[in-house]
Design a protein around this motif. Structure first.
Motif, mmCIF file in Angstrom:
data_model
loop_
_atom_site.group_PDB
_atom_site.id
_atom_site.type_symbol
_atom_site.label_atom_id
_atom_site.label_comp_id
_atom_site.label_asym_id
_atom_site.label_seq_id
_atom_site.Cartn_x
_atom_site.Cartn_y
_atom_site.Cartn_z
ATOM 1 N N GLU A 119 0.842 -1.196 0.000
ATOM 2 C CA GLU A 119 0.000 0.000 0.000
ATOM 3 C C GLU A 119 0.880 1.250 0.000
ATOM 4 O O GLU A 119 1.537 1.559 0.998
ATOM 5 C CB GLU A 119 -0.905 0.013 1.236
ATOM 6 N N PHE A 120 0.920 1.941 -1.135
ATOM 7 C CA PHE A 120 1.756 3.144 -1.249
ATOM 8 C C PHE A 120 1.161 4.268 -0.423
ATOM 9 O O PHE A 120 -0.034 4.568 -0.513
ATOM 10 C CB PHE A 120 1.884 3.561 -2.714
ATOM 11 N N ARG A 121 1.997 4.923 0.361
ATOM 12 C CA ARG A 121 1.548 6.001 1.245
ATOM 13 C C ARG A 121 2.022 7.382 0.800
ATOM 14 O O ARG A 121 1.400 8.382 1.138
ATOM 15 C CB ARG A 121 2.068 5.754 2.667
ATOM 16 N N ALA A 122 3.131 7.433 0.052
ATOM 17 C CA ALA A 122 3.800 8.722 -0.140
ATOM 18 C C ALA A 122 3.918 9.165 -1.591
ATOM 19 O O ALA A 122 4.322 10.301 -1.845
ATOM 20 C CB ALA A 122 5.200 8.665 0.469
ATOM 21 N N VAL A 123 3.573 8.325 -2.549
ATOM 22 C CA VAL A 123 3.881 8.609 -3.949
ATOM 23 C C VAL A 123 2.620 8.532 -4.808
ATOM 24 O O VAL A 123 1.822 7.599 -4.678
ATOM 25 C CB VAL A 123 4.935 7.592 -4.470
ATOM 26 N N ASP A 124 2.463 9.531 -5.697
ATOM 27 C CA ASP A 124 1.319 9.559 -6.607
ATOM 28 C C ASP A 124 1.697 9.245 -8.051
ATOM 29 O O ASP A 124 0.849 8.834 -8.842
ATOM 30 C CB ASP A 124 0.653 10.946 -6.574
ATOM 31 N N ALA A 125 2.940 9.486 -8.413
ATOM 32 C CA ALA A 125 3.408 9.234 -9.776
ATOM 33 C C ALA A 125 4.908 8.941 -9.715
ATOM 34 O O ALA A 125 5.596 9.384 -8.792
ATOM 35 C CB ALA A 125 3.134 10.435 -10.678
ATOM 36 N N ILE A 126 5.385 8.181 -10.701
ATOM 37 C CA ILE A 126 6.805 7.804 -10.736
ATOM 38 C C ILE A 126 7.363 8.019 -12.137
ATOM 39 O O ILE A 126 6.758 7.596 -13.127
ATOM 40 C CB ILE A 126 7.016 6.321 -10.347
ATOM 41 N N LEU A 127 8.523 8.668 -12.199
ATOM 42 C CA LEU A 127 9.316 8.704 -13.423
ATOM 43 C C LEU A 127 10.414 7.661 -13.249
ATOM 44 O O LEU A 127 11.172 7.718 -12.273
ATOM 45 C CB LEU A 127 9.926 10.090 -13.643
ATOM 46 N N THR A 128 10.505 6.715 -14.164
ATOM 47 C CA THR A 128 11.461 5.620 -13.981
ATOM 48 C C THR A 128 11.944 5.093 -15.322
ATOM 49 O O THR A 128 11.240 5.189 -16.330
ATOM 50 C CB THR A 128 10.804 4.476 -13.171
ATOM 51 N N ASN A 129 13.150 4.561 -15.342
ATOM 52 C CA ASN A 129 13.672 3.922 -16.545
ATOM 53 C C ASN A 129 13.071 2.527 -16.699
ATOM 54 O O ASN A 129 12.323 2.058 -15.836
ATOM 55 C CB ASN A 129 15.196 3.848 -16.491
ATOM 56 N N PHE A 130 13.435 1.838 -17.771
ATOM 57 C CA PHE A 130 13.016 0.457 -17.982
ATOM 58 C C PHE A 130 14.042 -0.461 -17.315
ATOM 59 O O PHE A 130 15.244 -0.308 -17.521
ATOM 60 C CB PHE A 130 12.906 0.160 -19.477
ATOM 61 N N HIS A 131 13.553 -1.416 -16.540
ATOM 62 C CA HIS A 131 14.417 -2.186 -15.646
ATOM 63 C C HIS A 131 14.678 -3.605 -16.137
ATOM 64 O O HIS A 131 13.920 -4.167 -16.929
ATOM 65 C CB HIS A 131 13.801 -2.224 -14.249
ATOM 66 N N LEU A 132 15.757 -4.185 -15.600
ATOM 67 C CA LEU A 132 16.129 -5.545 -15.943
ATOM 68 C C LEU A 132 15.076 -6.539 -15.457
ATOM 69 O O LEU A 132 14.394 -6.300 -14.451
ATOM 70 C CB LEU A 132 17.476 -5.911 -15.302
ATOM 71 N N PRO A 133 14.965 -7.674 -16.167
ATOM 72 C CA PRO A 133 14.026 -8.713 -15.729
ATOM 73 C C PRO A 133 14.395 -9.269 -14.359
ATOM 74 O O PRO A 133 15.555 -9.229 -13.947
ATOM 75 C CB PRO A 133 14.175 -9.806 -16.805
ATOM 76 N N ARG A 134 13.414 -9.747 -13.659
ATOM 77 C CA ARG A 134 13.586 -10.487 -12.412
ATOM 78 C C ARG A 134 14.356 -9.681 -11.355
ATOM 79 O O ARG A 134 15.114 -10.237 -10.561
ATOM 80 C CB ARG A 134 14.293 -11.831 -12.667
#
Length: 348
Positions: A293-308
């Motif tokens: 349950e996220f408490r502090a964040v409404d949106a995220i800017l993020t790169n594309f991540h490695l599998p697993r």
């Protein structure tokens, strides 16, 4: 299908970015709208169109240190590579070691300077349970001073097998990096230019800073059979009262908290564990996974991540499993560039 198989995907090798966009803000941006379940293709420079006056952008101001080490074993002359992780108050280093043959306590390594000359001796003391070594540099200088002389940019192995070029000293650092300590970049932040940050500020977006020193565990795949069995790596972070006040006031006025990168997310959520955001300083091993349950964040800017990886699990937990699968499939189909020097997504 095992639980971890759900976090696997096939990526053409050609899509692993080997260098950043010529201009940081010209990287592509996949905008993922959770409410509409929609995907939109834009660029980082378009970010001001998606943030509003009163929103708060939270950035990680950690500074990447030149932590990659190269040397030769003093006893055998064999090639040795390592990664500086941290130093203790009494000057001992914690490092990873990679070499042929077996190392033992008392062995020493001659570290090579960035121009290839023999430099300081590093004497190995004890091997830790996680495979790292405690070592003592045979010099009086502090760690950061020594690393400026013998350290290289700690690129991940999927970028030129970790071999830096001089331009990486600038490219693999955010424009707002302040606090030395990371051994990997908070990569979502690499896309910002001073001009883009200024545009956002001028339109009323507040910018708050925290620090989380990205550690070597950030790239490691999950090898446990289930998420519950995974032992999360620990990283040091700090968020001060001023940033807490900025974020709290943003919430009160109805603005959104937009976290730049998974590192900012983890620290914000760690500092909100009691139900409200509070100042925090210390290590966090928070593993964000489905049902969190996220408490502090409404949106995220993020790169594309490695599998697993835990990073991909976090993004799926926030964006929704199926929508994130669609987003990654779309990014591959549209030939987005992946990983540290690659493109990004904005999840709103």
């Amino acid at each position: 299908m095992s639980e971890l198989d759900r976090y696997d995907y096939e990526l053409p090798k050609a899509l692993i970015a080997q260098s950043p966009a010529v201009c940081r803000s010209d990287a592509r941006l996949l905008v993922v709208d959770r409410g509409r379940e929609s995907l939109e293709h834009r660029f980082i420079r378009d970010l001001p169109e998606y943030l509003e006056s009163g929103d708060c952008l939270v950035i990680n101001d950690t500074r990447v240190i030149p932590a990659r080490l190269v040397g030769r074993r003093s006893r055998t002359g064999g090639h040795w590579e390592g990664l500086f992780i941290e130093t203790s108050p009494d000057g001992l280093w914690r490092v990873t070691c990679k070499t042929r043959g077996k190392l033992k306590p008392g062995d020493s390594v001659t570290l090579l300077s960035t121009i290839g000359n023999d430099d300081v001796q590093l004497q190995l003391a004890t091997k830790q349970s996680d495979g790292t070594w405690i070592a003592r540099p045979m010099a009086k200088e502090d760690a950061l001073t020594l690393l400026q002389r013998v350290g290289r940019v700690p690129l991940p192995p999927y970028i030129r097998k970790g071999r830096m070029v001089e331009e990486d000293r600038e490219h693999y650092q955010t424009v707002y990096a302040q606090v030395p300590g990371a051994v990997a970049a908070p990569t979502a932040g690499l896309h910002f230019t001073a001009a883009l940050l200024n545009r956002l500020s001028q339109q009323g977006v507040e910018i708050a800073s925290l620090t989380l020193h990205v550690g070597p565990g950030t790239f490691k795949p999950i090898i446990a059979d289930t998420l519950d069995e995974h032992r999360m790596h620990s990283e040091w972070g700090c968020i001060g009262q001023h940033a807490v006040d900025q974020i709290t006031n943003c919430r009160r006025r109805g603005g959104r908290i937009v976290a730049v990168g998974t590192t900012s997310v983890r620290l914000l959520e760690t500092a909100s564990a009691a139900g409200e955001l509070m100042p925090f300083s210390g290590h966090t091993d928070l593993f964000i996974k489905p049902q969190y349950e996220f408490r502090a964040v409404d949106a995220i800017l993020t790169n594309f991540h490695l599998p697993r990886t835990t990073l991909l699990v976090l993004v799926r937990a926030f964006g929704g499993n199926e929508l994130m699968r669609r987003a990654y499939d779309e990014a591959i189909r549209e030939k987005y560039r992946f990983y540290s020097y690659g493109d990004a997504m904005l999840i709103v």
